[in-house]
Write a protein that holds these residues in place. Structure first.
Motif, PDB file in Angstrom:
ATOM      1  N   ARG A  60     -15.669  17.866  11.640  1.00 26.32           N
ATOM      2  CA  ARG A  60     -14.953  17.565  10.398  1.00 26.32           C
ATOM      3  C   ARG A  60     -15.990  15.969   9.990  1.00 26.32           C
ATOM      4  O   ARG A  60     -16.050  15.972   8.788  1.00 26.32           O
ATOM      5  N   MET A  61     -16.240  15.139  11.089  1.00 25.50           N
ATOM      6  CA  MET A  61     -17.027  14.273  10.640  1.00 25.50           C
ATOM      7  C   MET A  61     -18.341  14.426   9.636  1.00 25.50           C
ATOM      8  O   MET A  61     -18.781  13.760   8.900  1.00 25.50           O
ATOM      9  N   TYR A  62     -18.947  15.444  10.317  1.00 26.22           N
ATOM     10  CA  TYR A  62     -20.330  15.860  10.147  1.00 26.22           C
ATOM     11  C   TYR A  62     -20.042  16.492   8.366  1.00 26.22           C
ATOM     12  O   TYR A  62     -20.875  16.097   7.547  1.00 26.22           O
ATOM     13  N   VAL A  63     -19.294  17.351   8.343  1.00 28.68           N
ATOM     14  CA  VAL A  63     -18.983  17.819   6.718  1.00 28.68           C
ATOM     15  C   VAL A  63     -18.531  16.582   5.842  1.00 28.68           C
ATOM     16  O   VAL A  63     -19.085  16.949   4.659  1.00 28.68           O
ATOM     17  N   SER A  64     -17.763  15.962   6.352  1.00 28.07           N
ATOM     18  CA  SER A  64     -17.335  14.752   5.348  1.00 28.07           C
ATOM     19  C   SER A  64     -18.531  13.898   5.061  1.00 28.07           C
ATOM     20  O   SER A  64     -18.869  13.689   3.865  1.00 28.07           O
ATOM     21  N   LEU A 101     -28.023  13.459   9.769  1.00 30.93           N
ATOM     22  CA  LEU A 101     -26.754  13.585  10.111  1.00 30.93           C
ATOM     23  C   LEU A 101     -26.561  15.085  10.855  1.00 30.93           C
ATOM     24  O   LEU A 101     -25.837  15.344  11.675  1.00 30.93           O
ATOM     25  N   SER A 102     -27.430  15.895  10.489  1.00 28.93           N
ATOM     26  CA  SER A 102     -27.439  17.343  10.931  1.00 28.93           C
ATOM     27  C   SER A 102     -28.058  16.972  12.356  1.00 28.93           C
ATOM     28  O   SER A 102     -27.542  17.900  13.161  1.00 28.93           O
ATOM     29  N   ALA A 207     -21.390  23.020   1.553  1.00 28.19           N
ATOM     30  CA  ALA A 207     -21.774  24.436   2.020  1.00 28.19           C
ATOM     31  C   ALA A 207     -22.725  24.457   3.098  1.00 28.19           C
ATOM     32  O   ALA A 207     -22.417  25.329   4.089  1.00 28.19           O
ATOM     33  N   LEU A 208     -23.887  23.807   2.969  1.00 23.94           N
ATOM     34  CA  LEU A 208     -24.774  23.655   4.081  1.00 23.94           C
ATOM     35  C   LEU A 208     -24.320  23.214   5.430  1.00 23.94           C
ATOM     36  O   LEU A 208     -24.379  23.714   6.406  1.00 23.94           O
ATOM     37  N   ALA A 209     -23.280  22.293   5.290  1.00 18.81           N
ATOM     38  CA  ALA A 209     -22.633  21.611   6.610  1.00 18.81           C
ATOM     39  C   ALA A 209     -21.627  22.837   7.120  1.00 18.81           C
ATOM     40  O   ALA A 209     -21.645  22.890   8.409  1.00 18.81           O
ATOM     41  N   THR A 210     -21.010  23.511   6.313  1.00 21.76           N
ATOM     42  CA  THR A 210     -20.181  24.531   6.714  1.00 21.76           C
ATOM     43  C   THR A 210     -21.182  25.640   7.732  1.00 21.76           C
ATOM     44  O   THR A 210     -20.455  26.057   8.537  1.00 21.76           O
ATOM     45  N   LEU A 211     -22.075  25.990   6.950  1.00 14.87           N
ATOM     46  CA  LEU A 211     -23.102  26.888   7.603  1.00 14.87           C
ATOM     47  C   LEU A 211     -23.476  26.404   8.869  1.00 14.87           C
ATOM     48  O   LEU A 211     -23.740  27.125   9.908  1.00 14.87           O
ATOM     49  N   THR A 212     -24.010  25.060   8.991  1.00 14.99           N
ATOM     50  CA  THR A 212     -24.385  24.289  10.166  1.00 14.99           C
ATOM     51  C   THR A 212     -23.343  24.441  11.084  1.00 14.99           C
ATOM     52  O   THR A 212     -23.772  24.520  12.400  1.00 14.99           O
ATOM     53  N   VAL A 213     -22.086  23.938  10.923  1.00  9.06           N
ATOM     54  CA  VAL A 213     -21.078  24.011  11.934  1.00  9.06           C
ATOM     55  C   VAL A 213     -20.779  25.673  12.433  1.00  9.06           C
ATOM     56  O   VAL A 213     -20.663  25.651  13.677  1.00  9.06           O
TER      57      VAL A 213
END
Length: 229
Positions: A60-64, A101-102, A207-213
């Motif tokens: 959650r922290m990363y996506v946010s 962040l990633s 969208a990129l963050a969600t794919l990374t998760v």
């Protein structure tokens, strides 16, 4: 000096080739010492949180965070007196922030799973493998000559460093192609005027963050049931 014209000097906005990998290494170097602090932050409200709960908090922290940086840069194009050149310059800096962040997210997940991140090559494999998604996992499994799920545990933690170097050479080429192209498209979208850039920047980063998760979950599998020593 940045200008508001579309033909201004903005080549750094979409880094390619060695520059992309240089930025990646810079991001990994900068974030590696912060991994345990990041995990501690995820446990702040509940020091007794399980690894599964901490991983969800890290996600959650990363996506946010990634969504927020994309929207903030995109919003500058709509601000009075802010030209396209300034927005592009900010996007160039945000590209490094996104990588940082990633990298912090990927290495934090590895730490929770007890996967060693003490060597640079292992950190590179973890970060690039997760950011590349399915392409990364396929490359890692093929070069390491190992099959099965959860390459984060089966490969990164066990294969020799020399094998990881071979893996990282291939991942590096794929990373330049995929990240350079994708980031270039997002940068152009962010500088759209009238507030559109904020929507595009935030949405694309989300969208990129969600794919990374999702890639992180596939890489490491189910969370450990207890904390490793």
């Amino acid at each position: 000096m940045a200008t508001g014209a579309l033909d201004g000097p903005v080549p750094a906005a979409a880094p390619r080739g060695p520059r992309v990998l240089d930025l990646l290494d810079k991001a990994i170097d900068a974030q590696s010492p912060l991994v345990r602090k990041n995990i501690a932050r995820a446990r702040q409200r509940n020091p007794e949180a399980t690894p599964a709960q901490v991983i969800r908090n890290l996600e959650r922290m990363y996506v946010s965070a990634l969504t927020g940086t994309g929207a903030a840069v995109g919003g500058t194009a709509a601000a009075p007196g802010i030209g396209t050149g300034v927005a592009l310059a900010l996007s160039a800096g945000e590209a490094l922030s996104s990588l940082e962040l990633s990298a912090l997210y990927a290495l934090s997940i590895a730490e929770v799973h007890g996967v060693p991140i003490d060597e640079l090559e292992r950190r590179r494999t973890i970060v690039m493998g997760i950011m590349l998604g399915g392409t990364g996992s396929t490359t890692i499994s093929k070069v390491a000559e190992r099959t099965g799920q959860h390459w984060g545990r089966q490969v990164v933690a066990k294969v020799p460093v020399e094998t990881l170097r071979q893996i990282n050479k291939i991942l590096g080429r794929n990373f330049v192609t995929k990240y350079g192209t994708k980031q270039g498209i997002i940068v152009l979208g962010r500088v759209a005027p009238f507030g559109i850039g904020a929507v595009i920047g935030g949405g694309a980063n989300a969208a990129l963050a969600t794919l990374t998760v999702r890639a992180g979950r596939r890489a490491f599998g189910p969370p450990p049931t207890s904390w490793h020593a």
